[in-house]
Design a protein around this motif. Structure first.
Motif, PDB file in Angstrom:
ATOM      1  N   GLN A  27      -7.591 -34.912  20.588  1.00 22.85           N
ATOM      2  CA  GLN A  27      -7.764 -36.304  20.173  1.00 22.85           C
ATOM      3  C   GLN A  27      -6.953 -36.597  18.912  1.00 22.85           C
ATOM      4  OE1 GLN A  27      -9.837 -38.697  21.968  1.00 22.85           O
ATOM      5  NE2 GLN A  27      -9.306 -37.034  23.360  1.00 22.85           N
ATOM      6  N   PHE A  28      -6.972 -35.678  17.971  1.00 23.89           N
ATOM      7  CA  PHE A  28      -6.174 -35.837  16.757  1.00 23.89           C
ATOM      8  C   PHE A  28      -4.685 -35.826  17.096  1.00 23.89           C
ATOM      9  CE2 PHE A  28      -9.879 -35.454  14.208  1.00 23.89           C
ATOM     10  CZ  PHE A  28      -9.530 -35.830  12.915  1.00 23.89           C
ATOM     11  N   ASP A  29      -4.284 -34.968  18.025  1.00 25.03           N
ATOM     12  CA  ASP A  29      -2.873 -34.847  18.392  1.00 25.03           C
ATOM     13  C   ASP A  29      -2.329 -36.124  19.028  1.00 25.03           C
ATOM     14  OD1 ASP A  29      -2.948 -32.250  17.449  1.00 25.03           O
ATOM     15  OD2 ASP A  29      -3.093 -31.340  19.454  1.00 25.03           O
ATOM     16  N   SER A  81     -10.907 -43.395   9.640  1.00 26.98           N
ATOM     17  CA  SER A  81     -10.086 -42.220   9.391  1.00 26.98           C
ATOM     18  C   SER A  81     -10.881 -41.145   8.674  1.00 26.98           C
ATOM     19  CB  SER A  81      -8.861 -42.596   8.558  1.00 26.98           C
ATOM     20  OG  SER A  81      -9.261 -43.080   7.292  1.00 26.98           O
ATOM     21  N   GLY A  82     -10.559 -39.928   9.011  1.00 27.81           N
ATOM     22  CA  GLY A  82     -11.219 -38.799   8.371  1.00 27.81           C
ATOM     23  C   GLY A  82     -10.486 -37.516   8.684  1.00 27.81           C
ATOM     24  N   SER A  83     -10.760 -36.514   7.900  1.00 28.68           N
ATOM     25  CA  SER A  83     -10.099 -35.224   8.115  1.00 28.68           C
ATOM     26  C   SER A  83     -10.664 -34.538   9.361  1.00 28.68           C
ATOM     27  CB  SER A  83     -10.298 -34.316   6.899  1.00 28.68           C
ATOM     28  OG  SER A  83     -11.642 -33.897   6.815  1.00 28.68           O
ATOM     29  N   SER A 132     -14.976 -32.699  12.701  1.00 26.56           N
ATOM     30  CA  SER A 132     -15.391 -31.533  13.474  1.00 26.56           C
ATOM     31  C   SER A 132     -16.816 -31.108  13.120  1.00 26.56           C
ATOM     32  CB  SER A 132     -14.415 -30.385  13.238  1.00 26.56           C
ATOM     33  OG  SER A 132     -14.809 -29.248  13.945  1.00 26.56           O
ATOM     34  N   GLU A 133     -17.114 -31.085  11.838  1.00 29.84           N
ATOM     35  CA  GLU A 133     -18.474 -30.715  11.408  1.00 29.84           C
ATOM     36  C   GLU A 133     -19.504 -31.684  11.965  1.00 29.84           C
ATOM     37  OE1 GLU A 133     -18.156 -30.569   7.137  1.00 29.84           O
ATOM     38  OE2 GLU A 133     -17.177 -28.596   7.164  1.00 29.84           O
ATOM     39  N   ARG A 134     -19.206 -32.963  11.941  1.00 29.88           N
ATOM     40  CA  ARG A 134     -20.140 -33.967  12.477  1.00 29.88           C
ATOM     41  C   ARG A 134     -20.304 -33.826  13.982  1.00 29.88           C
ATOM     42  NH1 ARG A 134     -18.662 -39.479   9.126  1.00 29.88           N
ATOM     43  NH2 ARG A 134     -19.173 -38.621   7.071  1.00 29.88           N
ATOM     44  N   PRO A 157     -17.093 -32.464  24.086  1.00 33.33           N
ATOM     45  CA  PRO A 157     -17.211 -31.127  23.509  1.00 33.33           C
ATOM     46  C   PRO A 157     -16.284 -30.974  22.306  1.00 33.33           C
ATOM     47  CG  PRO A 157     -15.970 -31.024  25.553  1.00 33.33           C
ATOM     48  CD  PRO A 157     -16.438 -32.442  25.395  1.00 33.33           C
ATOM     49  N   PRO A 158     -16.700 -30.241  21.283  1.00 33.05           N
ATOM     50  CA  PRO A 158     -15.876 -30.047  20.088  1.00 33.05           C
ATOM     51  C   PRO A 158     -14.487 -29.470  20.381  1.00 33.05           C
ATOM     52  CG  PRO A 158     -18.104 -29.261  19.692  1.00 33.05           C
ATOM     53  CD  PRO A 158     -18.009 -29.605  21.153  1.00 33.05           C
ATOM     54  N   GLU A 159     -14.358 -28.745  21.478  1.00 30.92           N
ATOM     55  CA  GLU A 159     -13.071 -28.134  21.824  1.00 30.92           C
ATOM     56  C   GLU A 159     -11.982 -29.179  22.114  1.00 30.92           C
ATOM     57  OE1 GLU A 159     -16.462 -25.759  22.377  1.00 30.92           O
ATOM     58  OE2 GLU A 159     -15.957 -27.400  23.715  1.00 30.92           O
ATOM     59  N   LEU A 160     -12.375 -30.406  22.420  1.00 34.95           N
ATOM     60  CA  LEU A 160     -11.396 -31.450  22.728  1.00 34.95           C
ATOM     61  C   LEU A 160     -10.945 -32.236  21.503  1.00 34.95           C
ATOM     62  CD1 LEU A 160     -12.770 -32.961  26.059  1.00 34.95           C
ATOM     63  CD2 LEU A 160     -10.908 -31.330  25.735  1.00 34.95           C
ATOM     64  N   LEU A 161     -11.569 -31.988  20.361  1.00 34.21           N
ATOM     65  CA  LEU A 161     -11.262 -32.781  19.175  1.00 34.21           C
ATOM     66  C   LEU A 161      -9.803 -32.661  18.757  1.00 34.21           C
ATOM     67  CD1 LEU A 161     -12.237 -34.707  17.005  1.00 34.21           C
ATOM     68  CD2 LEU A 161     -12.908 -32.712  15.644  1.00 34.21           C
ATOM     69  N   GLN A 162      -9.246 -31.473  18.773  1.00 30.38           N
ATOM     70  CA  GLN A 162      -7.856 -31.309  18.346  1.00 30.38           C
ATOM     71  C   GLN A 162      -6.917 -32.148  19.200  1.00 30.38           C
ATOM     72  OE1 GLN A 162      -6.638 -29.553  15.509  1.00 30.38           O
ATOM     73  NE2 GLN A 162      -4.963 -30.922  16.075  1.00 30.38           N
TER      74      GLN A 162
END
Length: 98
Positions: free
Chosen positions: A62-64, A36-38, A43-45, A55-60
């Motif tokens: 994944q969190f959702d 778990s992490g913020s 995102s920074e990593r 791609p970083p654009e898909l991270l949100q």
């Protein structure tokens, strides 16, 4: 859904709509290690990675869609804010106790 498939072991076919999962016993005991992490830290990593498939654009998204494990699942939660060696130690100590 993916954890359910792993928990069931070899019988990894997802149940059909309306079909109960009861009665399907796992052949192995699965320990889910939930890292778990913020959003900010992860995102920074992710942005520092080069040539990574995600791609970083898909991270949100994944969190959702993430469904953190809950009882009765067999799991531990480990913060990604810890050093890698601490994460490994926590997981190994948990496995020794099981």
């Amino acid at each position: 859904m993916y954890r359910d498939i792993l928990i069931r072991g070899e019988d990894s076919v997802p149940p059909k709509c309306g079909e109960s999962k009861e009665g399907k016993l796992a052949k192995v005991q699965l320990l889910v290690v939930h890292l778990s992490g913020s959003f900010k830290v992860i995102s920074e990593r992710l942005c520092k990675r080069q040539g990574h498939f995600m791609p970083p654009e898909l991270l949100q998204s994944q969190f959702d869609t993430l469904e953190p494990p809950t009882a009765p699942e067999n799991f531990i939660q480990v913060s990604v804010d810890k050093k890698l060696s601490e994460v490994i130690t926590t997981v190994m100590e948990t496995l020794k106790m099981k």
